[in-house]
Design a protein around this motif. Structure first.
Motif, PDB file in Angstrom:
ATOM      1  N   VAL A  51       0.812  -1.222   0.000  1.00  0.00           N
ATOM      2  CA  VAL A  51       0.000   0.000   0.000  1.00  0.00           C
ATOM      3  C   VAL A  51       0.846   1.273   0.000  1.00  0.00           C
ATOM      4  N   THR A  52       2.030   1.249   0.612  1.00  0.00           N
ATOM      5  CA  THR A  52       2.890   2.437   0.660  1.00  0.00           C
ATOM      6  C   THR A  52       4.134   2.300  -0.215  1.00  0.00           C
ATOM      7  N   LYS A  53       4.211   1.285  -1.032  1.00  0.00           N
ATOM      8  CA  LYS A  53       5.411   0.986  -1.819  1.00  0.00           C
ATOM      9  C   LYS A  53       5.846   2.159  -2.695  1.00  0.00           C
ATOM     10  N   PHE A  82      11.566  -0.261   3.462  1.00  0.00           N
ATOM     11  CA  PHE A  82      10.716   0.791   4.029  1.00  0.00           C
ATOM     12  C   PHE A  82       9.233   0.424   3.944  1.00  0.00           C
ATOM     13  N   HIS A  83       8.807  -0.053   2.774  1.00  0.00           N
ATOM     14  CA  HIS A  83       7.372  -0.198   2.528  1.00  0.00           C
ATOM     15  C   HIS A  83       6.718  -1.255   3.403  1.00  0.00           C
ATOM     16  N   GLN A  84       7.470  -2.258   3.858  1.00  0.00           N
ATOM     17  CA  GLN A  84       6.829  -3.242   4.732  1.00  0.00           C
ATOM     18  C   GLN A  84       6.548  -2.614   6.096  1.00  0.00           C
ATOM     19  N   MET A  85       7.460  -1.762   6.561  1.00  0.00           N
ATOM     20  CA  MET A  85       7.257  -1.091   7.858  1.00  0.00           C
ATOM     21  C   MET A  85       6.218   0.022   7.746  1.00  0.00           C
ATOM     22  N   SER A  86       6.361   0.867   6.728  1.00  0.00           N
ATOM     23  CA  SER A  86       5.395   1.965   6.566  1.00  0.00           C
ATOM     24  C   SER A  86       4.011   1.416   6.226  1.00  0.00           C
ATOM     25  N   GLY A  87       3.961   0.321   5.478  1.00  0.00           N
ATOM     26  CA  GLY A  87       2.676  -0.297   5.144  1.00  0.00           C
ATOM     27  C   GLY A  87       1.953  -0.801   6.375  1.00  0.00           C
ATOM     28  N   ALA A  88       2.687  -1.462   7.274  1.00  0.00           N
ATOM     29  CA  ALA A  88       2.075  -1.965   8.513  1.00  0.00           C
ATOM     30  C   ALA A  88       1.563  -0.813   9.369  1.00  0.00           C
ATOM     31  N   VAL A  89       2.356   0.250   9.463  1.00  0.00           N
ATOM     32  CA  VAL A  89       1.954   1.432  10.235  1.00  0.00           C
ATOM     33  C   VAL A  89       0.724   2.082   9.599  1.00  0.00           C
ATOM     34  N   TYR A  90       0.734   2.214   8.289  1.00  0.00           N
ATOM     35  CA  TYR A  90      -0.374   2.824   7.565  1.00  0.00           C
ATOM     36  C   TYR A  90      -1.668   2.036   7.777  1.00  0.00           C
ATOM     37  N   LEU A  95      -5.600   3.327   8.288  1.00  0.00           N
ATOM     38  CA  LEU A  95      -6.791   2.570   7.886  1.00  0.00           C
ATOM     39  C   LEU A  95      -7.538   1.982   9.084  1.00  0.00           C
ATOM     40  N   LYS A  96      -6.894   1.999  10.245  1.00  0.00           N
ATOM     41  CA  LYS A  96      -7.507   1.526  11.493  1.00  0.00           C
ATOM     42  C   LYS A  96      -7.871   0.038  11.454  1.00  0.00           C
ATOM     43  N   ILE A  97      -7.052  -0.748  10.795  1.00  0.00           N
ATOM     44  CA  ILE A  97      -7.214  -2.203  10.806  1.00  0.00           C
ATOM     45  C   ILE A  97      -6.421  -2.709  12.000  1.00  0.00           C
ATOM     46  N   ASP A  98      -7.093  -3.384  12.919  1.00  0.00           N
ATOM     47  CA  ASP A  98      -6.410  -3.782  14.151  1.00  0.00           C
ATOM     48  C   ASP A  98      -6.116  -5.280  14.222  1.00  0.00           C
ATOM     49  N   ASP A  99      -6.153  -5.960  13.104  1.00  0.00           N
ATOM     50  CA  ASP A  99      -5.886  -7.389  13.070  1.00  0.00           C
ATOM     51  C   ASP A  99      -4.364  -7.624  13.036  1.00  0.00           C
ATOM     52  N   VAL A 100      -3.836  -8.217  14.093  1.00  0.00           N
ATOM     53  CA  VAL A 100      -2.393  -8.411  14.239  1.00  0.00           C
ATOM     54  C   VAL A 100      -1.835  -9.287  13.120  1.00  0.00           C
ATOM     55  N   GLU A 101      -2.576 -10.312  12.714  1.00  0.00           N
ATOM     56  CA  GLU A 101      -2.085 -11.178  11.631  1.00  0.00           C
ATOM     57  C   GLU A 101      -1.925 -10.397  10.329  1.00  0.00           C
ATOM     58  N   VAL A 102      -2.903  -9.599   9.984  1.00  0.00           N
ATOM     59  CA  VAL A 102      -2.831  -8.799   8.759  1.00  0.00           C
ATOM     60  C   VAL A 102      -1.664  -7.819   8.857  1.00  0.00           C
TER      61      VAL A 102
END
Length: 191
Positions: A51-53, A82-90, A95-102
């Motif tokens: 998503v942030t790639k 960068f994008h894996q870390m920024s994507g998880a944060v984003y 997006l307010k997705i709180d699913d730890v697995e996702v």
């Protein structure tokens, strides 16, 4: 459920990256079904994994450092992580997705990590083996992924480590830890 997220990446990513993300989502769903993991979560993580790639690097760093932590010199020296870390944060904070697995599936889809869950391996390997991938040995990787996730992880980690070293890039410590973890798990499972 997915329409808003598909629309988001369609509007923020290039046509190439959008197509890749949808291919990863399909592959993640396929692998999840095969390996007994929640298909809907895997599909969602696949959609959002990049998503942030294409966000500028300075914006990604700012996002990571605002919501997570300061980057190490190894991370700063390898913009490909960068994008894996920024994507998880984003995904978590914007997006307010709180699913730890996702979130963790997105967070470790490039480097892997020690203690990877089955879900995380599926997202990592879906990215590695999606339909749009065409690197040498992709067919071998797909076959290995379909047969045994641990063997596929080992194969992919060797491929990644070799590539990073040959390109004189920083090797993220999570990748090295993941390699050692998977090597040990394979010994526990098969010896």
């Amino acid at each position: 459920m997915y329409e808003n997220y598909i629309e988001l990446i369609k509007n923020t990513l290039s046509e190439y990256r959008f197509h890749h993300s949808m291919c990863v989502a399909e592959r993640a769903r396929e692998l999840a079904k095969k390996h007994g993991v929640d298909e809907n979560k895997a599909y969602l993580a696949g959609i959002l994994h990049d998503v942030t790639k294409e966000m500028p690097n300075d914006e990604q760093i700012a996002l990571i450092e605002k919501y997570d932590r300061k980057l190490t010199y190894v991370e700063k020296g390898n913009h490909r992580v960068f994008h894996q870390m920024s994507g998880a944060v984003y995904v978590k904070h914007i997006l307010k997705i709180d699913d730890v697995e996702v979130i963790n599936g997105i967070r470790y889809h490039t480097t892997g990590r020690e203690g990877m869950t089955l879900f995380e391996m599926i997202i990592y390997l879906a990215d590695f083996t999606s339909e749009d991938r065409s690197y040498p040995d992709v067919d071998v990787m797909r076959r290995k992924t379909d047969e045994d996730l641990y063997s596929a992880m080992m194969y992919s980690l060797k491929y990644t480590i070799k590539s990073v070293v040959e390109d004189n890039r920083f090797l993220h410590p999570d990748t090295l830890s993941c390699y050692n973890y998977i090597l040990n798990k394979r010994k526990e499972l098969y010896e």
